[in-house]
Design a protein around this motif. Structure first.
Motif, PDB file in Angstrom:
ATOM      1  N   THR A  92       0.921  -1.231  -0.293  1.00  0.00           N
ATOM      2  CA  THR A  92       0.365   0.145   0.404  1.00  0.00           C
ATOM      3  C   THR A  92       1.204   1.650  -0.384  1.00  0.00           C
ATOM      4  O   THR A  92       1.345   0.967   0.850  1.00  0.00           O
ATOM      5  CB  THR A  92      -0.884  -0.084   1.696  1.00  0.00           C
ATOM      6  N   ALA A  93       0.762   2.195  -0.360  1.00  0.00           N
ATOM      7  CA  ALA A  93       0.997   3.227  -0.667  1.00  0.00           C
ATOM      8  C   ALA A  93       2.723   2.993  -0.958  1.00  0.00           C
ATOM      9  O   ALA A  93       3.016   3.106  -2.136  1.00  0.00           O
ATOM     10  CB  ALA A  93       0.819   4.132   0.724  1.00  0.00           C
ATOM     11  N   VAL A  94       3.534   4.046  -0.711  1.00  0.00           N
ATOM     12  CA  VAL A  94       4.810   4.017  -0.510  1.00  0.00           C
ATOM     13  C   VAL A  94       5.900   2.326  -0.840  1.00  0.00           C
ATOM     14  O   VAL A  94       6.428   2.512  -1.408  1.00  0.00           O
ATOM     15  CB  VAL A  94       5.408   4.358   0.410  1.00  0.00           C
ATOM     16  N   LEU A  95       4.843   1.724  -0.665  1.00  0.00           N
ATOM     17  CA  LEU A  95       5.223   0.015  -0.663  1.00  0.00           C
ATOM     18  C   LEU A  95       4.574  -0.474  -1.580  1.00  0.00           C
ATOM     19  O   LEU A  95       5.266  -1.281  -2.154  1.00  0.00           O
ATOM     20  CB  LEU A  95       4.434  -0.608   0.515  1.00  0.00           C
ATOM     21  N   VAL A 146       0.835   3.317  -7.906  1.00  0.00           N
ATOM     22  CA  VAL A 146      -0.303   4.036  -6.876  1.00  0.00           C
ATOM     23  C   VAL A 146      -1.468   4.356  -7.563  1.00  0.00           C
ATOM     24  O   VAL A 146      -1.501   4.800  -9.013  1.00  0.00           O
ATOM     25  CB  VAL A 146      -0.176   5.301  -5.957  1.00  0.00           C
ATOM     26  N   PRO A 147      -2.775   4.825  -7.275  1.00  0.00           N
ATOM     27  CA  PRO A 147      -3.412   4.145  -6.441  1.00  0.00           C
ATOM     28  C   PRO A 147      -3.470   2.622  -6.629  1.00  0.00           C
ATOM     29  O   PRO A 147      -3.497   1.945  -4.997  1.00  0.00           O
ATOM     30  CB  PRO A 147      -4.646   4.993  -5.594  1.00  0.00           C
ATOM     31  N   GLY A 148      -3.913   1.918  -6.921  1.00  0.00           N
ATOM     32  CA  GLY A 148      -3.887   0.496  -7.166  1.00  0.00           C
ATOM     33  C   GLY A 148      -5.100  -0.060  -8.464  1.00  0.00           C
ATOM     34  O   GLY A 148      -4.769   0.823  -9.397  1.00  0.00           O
ATOM     35  N   PRO A 149      -5.633  -1.556  -7.994  1.00  0.00           N
ATOM     36  CA  PRO A 149      -6.337  -1.366  -9.407  1.00  0.00           C
ATOM     37  C   PRO A 149      -7.720  -1.106  -9.116  1.00  0.00           C
ATOM     38  O   PRO A 149      -8.388  -0.987  -8.038  1.00  0.00           O
ATOM     39  CB  PRO A 149      -6.096  -2.718  -8.630  1.00  0.00           C
ATOM     40  N   GLY A 150      -8.806  -1.174 -11.038  1.00  0.00           N
ATOM     41  CA  GLY A 150     -10.586  -0.614 -10.774  1.00  0.00           C
ATOM     42  C   GLY A 150     -10.081   1.060 -11.434  1.00  0.00           C
ATOM     43  O   GLY A 150      -8.671   1.102 -11.954  1.00  0.00           O
TER      44      GLY A 150
END
Length: 497
Positions: free
Chosen positions: A443-446, A466-470
């Motif tokens: 998540t985030a910086v990771l 970031v921010p991720g899937p979708g």
């Protein structure tokens, strides 16, 4: 004279990044290896009258999508008609079914009917989910995540405990509900995040608010209407699109990416944004310029791949909703085959989308357009015989639910899509469909960085960063990277005015 920027890939994040970069005065070119835009959100038409969206079908978080259009002086209804679905979807269990109504008051009545006190617990859950949505989607996920210091703000600090970052989603849901059907209903949205509810932070109850509370929508003509609209907005900003244009190399000199090789031809650029698969993009570079090695990618938890069937039926299927989730089998057992055993499931769950129930334009009259999707582990073998075996099982369960017989004989169009197709069409790492799982450790910086650490003008956007899937996060991802590029290397055009 504006900066000249290449965007590799025309998926949702690439379209978003291109539009925002061009709006800032840059000269932007988008290079797409396929013949049409959209990436995983492409669409295709058949000779016998069907129109199939190839990927996304859940139009959630409409406010985030609307924000994109507002940034350019438009509304979504300038491009397409958006309808709210009621019921939002139906869930099929071994001992019954559950339909989620569009109205919140009807939702409360449903929860109270299933579980005493359920309405009050739903209020509590959604009140907290709304707070997480407002902080998460407006403050948290819009950060470039280049440093943890970005999150040191009074607003985020004050709300840190309320965000439930350290609680797992399953435990959080079970604090509110005990009925297995309600637990399944509330856990379902995090499937899109690509991990078991046991490994997803409770922060992502924001998905329930963004979906259930803001409504499940559908754009008439199909989800591809969003792609066409975003492309139109980008072109109006001056973006140039190049199709069947495969980027086969990123050219570097010292610590600069000087351009790209497209179908073997070198084109010079000031900056490069990759919206294609992150791992694939890195293979276009010499090893010394890559952010991450193969061991890194092997150690990541990826969201699933999937088996998809695009089916046309020359028969109207009764008792089938626009969205139906087949949850007759054990959720955790299926999840274990994705993240543990990495094999085909013995008792799968799957999802059915039948847009012809809402939209007469996607199938001939008296026919049905059906999209079946079953989540799978990445990197597994997917030969046609295995695909067909699971098609027969899914159609059999569709027959049981709808009270129909012999549906296989009523199919007049069939196309399968699976792990190897994601690799060939999108260069997807091991055929992943949804990027990296949104676990706490990713998540985030990771997450993989939006900036190349060795080349000062190469950036990454999309579901692997970031921010991720979708779809809404991908729109945000494109905006984040455009803002970062404009901040680091403002347009030469802007400097002169």
């Amino acid at each position: 004279m504006p900066n000249k920027i290449a965007v590799i890939g025309s998926g949702i994040s690439g379209l978003s990044a291109a539009a925002y970069l061009a709006k800032s005065g840059n000269e932007v070119h988008v290079f797409e290896k396929n013949s049409t835009p959209g990436g995983r959100a492409r669409q295709f038409h058949t000779n016998n009258g069907y129109t199939f969206d190839m990927g996304p079908s859940w139009y959630w978080m409409p406010d985030i999508i609307e924000d994109f259009f507002k940034d350019f002086g438009y509304n979504s209804n300038d491009f397409y008609e958006l309808v709210r679905l009621n019921p939002q979807f139906e869930m099929i269990f071994a001992d019954g079914k559950l339909s989620l109504p569009d109205s919140y008051e009807d939702m409360r009545l449903l929860f109270e009917k299933i579980e005493s006190g359920g309405a009050k617990q739903l209020d509590r859950f959604m009140e907290s989910a709304k707070y997480k949505y407002e902080i998460g989607m407006r403050d948290f996920v819009v950060k470039p995540c280049l440093s943890w210091f970005e999150f040191i703000s009074l607003k985020i600090a004050k709300g840190a405990l309320k965000l439930d970052l350290l609680s797992d989603y399953r435990s959080y849901v079970k604090k509110h509900f005990t009925n297995p059907k309600l637990i399944a209903l509330m856990e379902f949205p995090v499937i899109f995040l690509g991990a078991s509810p046991k490994n997803i932070p409770a922060l992502y109850s924001l998905m329930n608010y963004g979906g259930y509370m803001l409504g499940t929508h559908y754009p008439i003509g199909g989800f591809y209407e969003l792609v066409k609209a975003m492309k139109s907005v980008a072109e109006e900003q001056g973006v140039k699109f190049h199709f069947e244009a495969n980027v086969d190399r990123i050219i570097t000199v010292d610590n600069n990416a000087t351009g790209i090789s497209v179908n073997g031809e070198f084109i010079e650029f000031d900056s490069i944004v990759s919206s294609s698969d992150y791992h694939h993009t890195e293979t276009l570079l010499d090893a010394k310029y890559r952010n991450y090695n193969e061991e890194y990618w092997e150690s990541r938890t990826f969201a699933p791949s999937c088996l998809i069937y695009y089916l046309g039926f020359n028969h109207v299927i009764p008792n089938l909703k626009h969205h139906t989730l087949f949850f007759e089998n054990d959720f955790d057992s299926h999840i274990a085959t994705i993240y543990g055993d990495k094999k085909w499931p013995n008792e799968p769950l799957f999802y059915s989308c039948c847009p012809s129930k809402t939209d007469s334009s996607v199938a001939p009259q008296g026919h049905e357009n059906v999209f079946l999707l079953m989540p799978l582990a990445i990197g597994i073998e997917d030969e046609e015989a295995i695909r067909e075996k699971y098609l027969e099982e899914m159609v059999s369960r569709l027959e049981r639910h709808t009270g129909t017989t012999d549906l296989l004989s009523k199919i007049d169009f069939k196309r399968s899509y699976c792990v190897s197709d994601f690799v060939s069409d999108y260069n997807a790492y091991k055929g992943n469909a949804y990027g990296l799982a949104n676990t706490l450790k990713q998540t985030a910086v990771l997450k993989p960085s939006i900036k190349n650490s060795k080349l000062k003008n190469l950036y990454y956007t999309g579901q692997l960063t970031v921010p991720g899937p979708g779809v809404p996060p991908s729109i945000i991802s494109g905006k984040i990277v455009a803002k970062e590029i404009n901040k680091q290397t403002p347009s030469r055009y802007e400097k002169t005015i």
